[in-house]
Design a protein around this motif. Structure first.
Motif, PDB file in Angstrom:
ATOM      1  N   ASP A 132       7.439  -0.219 -14.294  1.00 53.83           N
ATOM      2  CA  ASP A 132       5.816  -1.102 -14.219  1.00 53.83           C
ATOM      3  C   ASP A 132       4.742  -0.689 -13.478  1.00 53.83           C
ATOM      4  O   ASP A 132       3.836  -1.731 -13.570  1.00 53.83           O
ATOM      5  CB  ASP A 132       6.663  -2.183 -13.669  1.00 53.83           C
ATOM      6  N   PHE A 133       4.530   0.414 -12.928  1.00 51.50           N
ATOM      7  CA  PHE A 133       3.645   0.584 -12.414  1.00 51.50           C
ATOM      8  C   PHE A 133       2.152   0.736 -13.672  1.00 51.50           C
ATOM      9  O   PHE A 133       2.471   1.264 -14.458  1.00 51.50           O
ATOM     10  CB  PHE A 133       3.721   2.702 -11.909  1.00 51.50           C
ATOM     11  N   GLU A 134       1.495  -0.097 -13.507  1.00 51.27           N
ATOM     12  CA  GLU A 134      -0.022  -0.037 -13.498  1.00 51.27           C
ATOM     13  C   GLU A 134       0.193   0.019 -15.674  1.00 51.27           C
ATOM     14  O   GLU A 134      -1.188   0.892 -15.861  1.00 51.27           O
ATOM     15  CB  GLU A 134      -0.874   0.080 -12.751  1.00 51.27           C
ATOM     16  N   GLY A 135       1.353  -0.610 -16.634  1.00 56.79           N
ATOM     17  CA  GLY A 135       1.247  -0.422 -17.880  1.00 56.79           C
ATOM     18  C   GLY A 135       1.832   1.241 -17.778  1.00 56.79           C
ATOM     19  O   GLY A 135       1.841   1.653 -19.324  1.00 56.79           O
ATOM     20  N   PHE A 136       2.761   1.997 -16.663  1.00 55.71           N
ATOM     21  CA  PHE A 136       3.659   2.974 -17.163  1.00 55.71           C
ATOM     22  C   PHE A 136       3.927   3.259 -18.729  1.00 55.71           C
ATOM     23  O   PHE A 136       4.715   2.282 -18.548  1.00 55.71           O
ATOM     24  CB  PHE A 136       3.949   3.160 -15.988  1.00 55.71           C
ATOM     25  N   ASN A 137       3.660   4.766 -19.503  1.00 60.91           N
ATOM     26  CA  ASN A 137       4.756   4.452 -20.840  1.00 60.91           C
ATOM     27  C   ASN A 137       5.199   5.924 -20.348  1.00 60.91           C
ATOM     28  O   ASN A 137       3.938   6.830 -21.242  1.00 60.91           O
ATOM     29  CB  ASN A 137       3.466   3.564 -21.939  1.00 60.91           C
ATOM     30  N   VAL A 191       8.724   3.789 -11.147  1.00 58.44           N
ATOM     31  CA  VAL A 191       7.565   3.492 -11.786  1.00 58.44           C
ATOM     32  C   VAL A 191       7.328   2.665 -13.237  1.00 58.44           C
ATOM     33  O   VAL A 191       6.973   3.007 -14.087  1.00 58.44           O
ATOM     34  CB  VAL A 191       6.683   5.130 -12.296  1.00 58.44           C
ATOM     35  N   SER A 207       1.025  -1.186  -0.464  1.00 62.00           N
ATOM     36  CA  SER A 207      -0.300   0.323   0.180  1.00 62.00           C
ATOM     37  C   SER A 207       1.071   1.275  -0.083  1.00 62.00           C
ATOM     38  O   SER A 207       0.378   2.117  -0.716  1.00 62.00           O
ATOM     39  CB  SER A 207      -1.241   0.027   1.375  1.00 62.00           C
ATOM     40  N   VAL A 244       2.159   1.834  -3.513  1.00 60.46           N
ATOM     41  CA  VAL A 244       1.629   2.584  -4.520  1.00 60.46           C
ATOM     42  C   VAL A 244       0.795   3.631  -4.351  1.00 60.46           C
ATOM     43  O   VAL A 244       0.791   3.961  -5.401  1.00 60.46           O
ATOM     44  CB  VAL A 244       0.796   1.235  -4.593  1.00 60.46           C
ATOM     45  N   ASP A 255       2.294   8.378 -22.052  1.00 57.85           N
ATOM     46  CA  ASP A 255       1.561   8.848 -21.075  1.00 57.85           C
ATOM     47  C   ASP A 255       1.355  10.324 -20.898  1.00 57.85           C
ATOM     48  O   ASP A 255       0.901  11.858 -20.288  1.00 57.85           O
ATOM     49  CB  ASP A 255       1.502   7.837 -20.010  1.00 57.85           C
ATOM     50  N   GLN A 300       3.798   5.594  -5.490  1.00 54.38           N
ATOM     51  CA  GLN A 300       3.838   5.330  -7.363  1.00 54.38           C
ATOM     52  C   GLN A 300       2.911   6.319  -7.711  1.00 54.38           C
ATOM     53  O   GLN A 300       2.730   6.939  -9.080  1.00 54.38           O
ATOM     54  CB  GLN A 300       4.103   3.885  -7.842  1.00 54.38           C
ATOM     55  N   LYS A 301       1.450   6.268  -6.699  1.00 64.66           N
ATOM     56  CA  LYS A 301       0.550   7.302  -8.005  1.00 64.66           C
ATOM     57  C   LYS A 301       0.399   8.996  -7.778  1.00 64.66           C
ATOM     58  O   LYS A 301       0.689   9.575  -8.721  1.00 64.66           O
ATOM     59  CB  LYS A 301      -0.397   6.904  -6.656  1.00 64.66           C
TER      60      LYS A 301
END
Length: 200
Positions: A164-169, A162, A112, A115, A173, A118-119
């Protein structure tokens, strides 16, 4: 170091061993009571000491950047540069630093916390994207110390925090942040400093 290189100043770098907590040793805290890096000791100005990245950048650009190559003459531009230095110090630095701690150094992995930070990195990148999508640099349409202040933490984020974070591109993005970051990486002063860090 990048600001010093951009201004063509001579300097000596003293590296501290963070794994042995050398930053808490009295030999260092006599200069920086907060026991954090970086700290600048200006031997050309009676060993004047200043710590905190934003303060160091402000000091160096005001004292040794009379031609304003990476700073500004106009009062409003100076305030906008200061604004970004504060944002870096209050937003980027702490959040990226906490992400780094929880992901790479903490003895216990707390998903937690990872994340959350990272957010926060994604949020900070969103703020930068909203500005850089409208202009090339953060202040005054020229590369400045305001831009420099973000480069090292961004570099760490894109390589480890980040990626590998939730499809980070990054390119998809945050295309303007990606363009800005790559422009800074291509500067000779930035390359020179990064090579020194890798050698260390």
């Amino acid at each position: 170091m990048i600001v010093l290189e951009e201004l063509g100043l001579d300097y000596e770098t003293v590296y501290l061993n963070l794994s042995t907590n050398e930053i808490k040793d009295e030999k260092y805290t006599k200069y920086n009571p907060n026991g954090r890096i970086p700290t600048l000791v200006d031997h050309k100005n009676n060993d004047f000491v200043v710590w905190e990245l934003g303060a160091i950048i402000s000091y160096v650009t005001e004292k040794y950047g009379p031609t304003r190559t990476i700073s500004f003459e106009k009062f409003e531009d100076k305030m906008h540069m200061l604004q970004w230095l504060f944002f870096q110090a209050s937003g980027q630095g702490p959040y990226y630093g906490q992400a780094s701690w929880f992901m790479l150094f903490a003895s216990e992995k707390i998903p937690s916390a990872i994340v959350r930070y990272q957010k926060e990195i994604i949020r900070i990148l969103g703020v930068l994207e909203s500005v850089l999508s409208k202009q090339r640099w953060l202040v005054g349409e020229k590369f400045s110390a305001a831009d420099v202040s973000f480069i090292t933490w961004n570099h760490a984020a894109f390589r480890a925090l980040v990626k590998d974070f939730e499809g980070f591109n990054l390119e998809k993005d945050f295309p303007s942040v990606n363009r800005w970051h790559n422009e800074m990486l291509s500067r000779p002063a930035v390359g020179k400093v990064f090579v020194k860090w890798q050698a260390w």
